[in-house]
Design an enzyme around this catalytic site. Sequence first.
Site, PDB file in Angstrom:
ATOM      1  N   GLU A 493      12.882  59.503  94.589  1.00 20.23           N
ATOM      2  CA  GLU A 493      13.003  58.201  94.178  1.00 20.23           C
ATOM      3  C   GLU A 493      11.465  57.522  94.102  1.00 20.23           C
ATOM      4  OE1 GLU A 493      15.944  55.799  96.023  1.00 20.23           O
ATOM      5  OE2 GLU A 493      17.442  56.487  94.696  1.00 20.23           O
ATOM      6  N   GLN A 614      12.215  60.109 100.756  1.00 21.46           N
ATOM      7  CA  GLN A 614      13.285  60.629 101.530  1.00 21.46           C
ATOM      8  C   GLN A 614      13.440  62.149 101.134  1.00 21.46           C
ATOM      9  OE1 GLN A 614      17.237  59.008 100.278  1.00 21.46           O
ATOM     10  NE2 GLN A 614      16.462  58.720  98.313  1.00 21.46           N
TER      11      GLN A 614
END
Length: 799
Positions: A493, A614
Site C-alpha cells: 500500500e 506491511q
Amino acid sequence: MEEWTWEYEGYDPAGERLRESLCTLGNGYFATRGAVPESRASLVHYPATYAAGVYNRLESTVAGRRVVNEDLVNLPNWLLLRFRLRHADGSAGPWISPDTRPVLAHRHALDLRRGTLTRMFRFRDEAAGTLSVEQIRLVHMADPHLAALRTVVTAEEWSGELEVEAALDGDVTNSNVHRYRSLDHHHLVRVRTGASAPGITWLSCRTSTSDVGIGMAARTIAVGQPPTPSELRPSHRRAVHRLVVPVAPGRPAVVDKTVALHTSRDPAISDPLGAALDRVATAAGVPALVDSHVAAWARLWRSADIQVPGEAGRVLRLHLFHVLQTLSPHTAELDVGVPARGLHGEAYRGHVFWDELFVLPYLNLRFPEVSRALLNYRHRRLPQARRAARAAGRAGAMYPWQSGSDGREETQEVHLNPRSGRWLPDHSRLQHHVGSAIAYNVWQYCEASGDTEYLHTKGAEMLLEIARFWADSAEFAPGLGRYRIRGVVGPDEYHDSYPDAARPGLDDNAYTNVTAVWVLSRALDLVRRLPVWRRQELFERIELDSGELPKWEEVSRRLRVPFHQGVISQFDGYGDLAELDWDAYRTRYDSIRRLDRILEAEGDSVNRYQASKQADVLMLGHLFSPAELRDLFHRLGYEVDDQVWRRTVDYYLRRTSHGSTLSGLVHGLVLARARRAEAWTYVQEALEADVADIQGGTTGEGIHLGAMAGTLDLVQRGLTGLETREDALCLDPVPLPALSEYGFSLRYRGHWGVGIRRRSGQLEIRVPDSEESPIRVVLADRAVTVAPGETCTLVLADS
C-alpha cells in the site's frame, strides 16, 4: 487479573475511546460500544451502536470536489441512562458522572466468559454521603435483537429519592473518526418517538438514502418497588422515560432497561418498530435474560475457545471474544461481510476489505456455517464484480477493494494526511488481489468443511470468474517470453505508482502474480474434477468457453515474477528504488509506522524508496506452506529454495515500517515457520496491537478484526502447521518456546470437537465418539489414522 476478565481501574478521560472499543458488546447482529451510560458523543466519549450491514451513502464536498462515501451507520443510542439525587425540598442536584464530579473509585470489568460489562463506581455527596453504583449490561447472544442494562444505586447512610432518566436518543451522527470531519455525517432522518404500554418508549427512523427502517423500543422499570412519579416524555429525536425511585440504606434502587432493535433488513417481520415493540413487551426480566445470555456464551466457548497459558492466552481470549461478537452464529442468517474494524467503530467506514483472508481460516474449523454465509456475501455481489471487470475492459469478475452494501467499489477517491492536512488521491482501489483472497477462502472453506456442493456451485462460479479476470489481465511480453500483470497495487500500500509517473499502478507485483497463478491452477484443477454434466452446466451459466482454458494453463506457467539481488522483488523495479535512511527517521520521529504520511508532509514520497508499510512478498509465506510455495514457483519455472526465501525474508524485514496491525502478525507467522527466534517479537506486537493501541489512537475508532482473528489462526495454523488437504489433517508443528503449550478443538468434515493439544513435547489428537469415518492425520515424518472415540499421542521430533 483473572484469565476471563478484562478490567480498567480508575477513570481516565484520555483513555476512554480505547476502553469503549475494547469493551464493546455485540452478538453478530448488532454491537454497542462500552461508553458510560450517561454519556453523549464528545471529545471524551463516543457511545455508538452499529447493526451489521446497515449502510448509508452521502455526498460531501472535499478538497473542492464532490465525493460520495458509504458508511456503516451509527444507530440511535439505546444505552443512555443518567440519574441524580433529589433533595428534601424537591429540587434536584446535578446529574452524576465522573466527568462532572470526582469519584472515590471507578472500575470496568469485561467478563469474557459471560459476555457482560460491569461498571462500578463510588462518589460522595455533601448532603447524602457516600453512594455506590453498579451497572451491568449485555447485548444478548441468544436473542440477537435484545440488549439490557441494570443499574443498582446503594446509599450507605442516606434515605431519599433518585431521579432517573432513561432515553432512546436519535440525535446522533457518525463522528467517531476525526479525520472524516469534513464529510457529511448525518445519516438518520424521519426520527419519530413515542410511548406505548406502561414503561415502554419507542423510536423509529430511516437512513437517508439507503432507506433502511430502524425500530427501537425500551422498557424501563424500577425493580421491587413502585416508583413515585413515572413520566414518559417523547420529544424531538429523543424518547425519554423519567422515574423517581426511593433509596435508603439496605434498600438500593434497582432500575432495569431492556431494549429491542429491528431493522427493515430483518427477515420474517413486516415493520421494524412493531417487531421491536412486540419483542420488548414480551422479553423476560433482566435476571432471566442474563441467564439465557450466559448460557449462549457457554455454548460458544465450548466450540471456540483456545487454551494458552499466561498473558498471551488472556489476550488471545479477548481477541476471540471480539471476533465472536462481530461474527457469531447469528451472522449465518445475514447478508454481511467481514468489517475490517468489527462493529466497534467507524474507521474505514465499516467497509469490507480482504480481512476475511485472516478471519475465515479460524471460522472454517469452528463455525463453517458462518464462513459459508460470508462467502455468500461475495457470491451475491458477483454480478457487480462482473460489471466492474467489463467496465475495466476485462473478462471475469473484479471484486472491489472496499465493499459495503451492494458490492460496488467503495474505496475513497481522496484521503487526508493528518500530518500535512492535505487531501491526496487514493489509488488503493487498484488492489485487485482481493479477488485472489476470495478465491483462496472459497477453496479453504471447502477443504476444511468437505462442502463439495458449495465448491461445485457458488464456489466454482466465483473461483472461475476470478481466474478468468487474471487470465485476461495478463499481457504477453515477447521480449521477456512471459506474461505480465500491470497497473496494480500490492498489499504493501505504500507504493501506488512509480516515482514521478503520470499514471498510478505498478507492474508485476509478486504477491498479486503468485496468488493469480494459484487461483488459475486451482480453477483448472476444479474444472478437471467436476462431473461432466456439472461442468457443462457451469460453463453455460457463466458463459465460459472451454477454449479459454489453454490460456489459463499458459498464464499459470509463464506469468512473470521479478527478482533482484537474489531475492523476490516486491514488484518490477523495486530494487532500483532509493534506500531510505531508516536510522535517521527513527531518530527524528517517535514512530515511523506511517512513513508515507511523514514523507508526504516533508514534500517527499514513499514511492521513491525501498520501504514497505506491511508484508507484501512475505504475505505469500502467510498463505502457503513452504512446500506449496516452492511448488507454485516451480510451476512458473523459478527455483525458490529455503535459502532464497530466507534471504527474501531478511531483505524485507529490514525495509518494513509495520504501519498496519496485520504486519506483525504476518511476520510472526512467517518467522515461526522459518523457526527463527525473532518470531516472538512480532507475535507479541500482534497480540498487543489493540490492547496497547500501538498505532496511537486508531483502536478507539474500532478494533482491528483481521489482526485479532489472525492471532487465533497463528496458534491454530501457524504453530501447528495445520492444513486441510487431500482428505487429511496435515500437521507440521513449529517450536516457538514462548507458546509451547496450547490446546483447542475444531470441527472437521462432520467431526465435532476434534481436540488438538501440545504440551511437554507431545502432540495429542483426540477424536470424539461418533458414526463418522476415522480421520487421517499426516505429519512430516509419519501418518496416523485416528478413529472416533480414540486419542493419539505423538512425540514431536523437536522436543
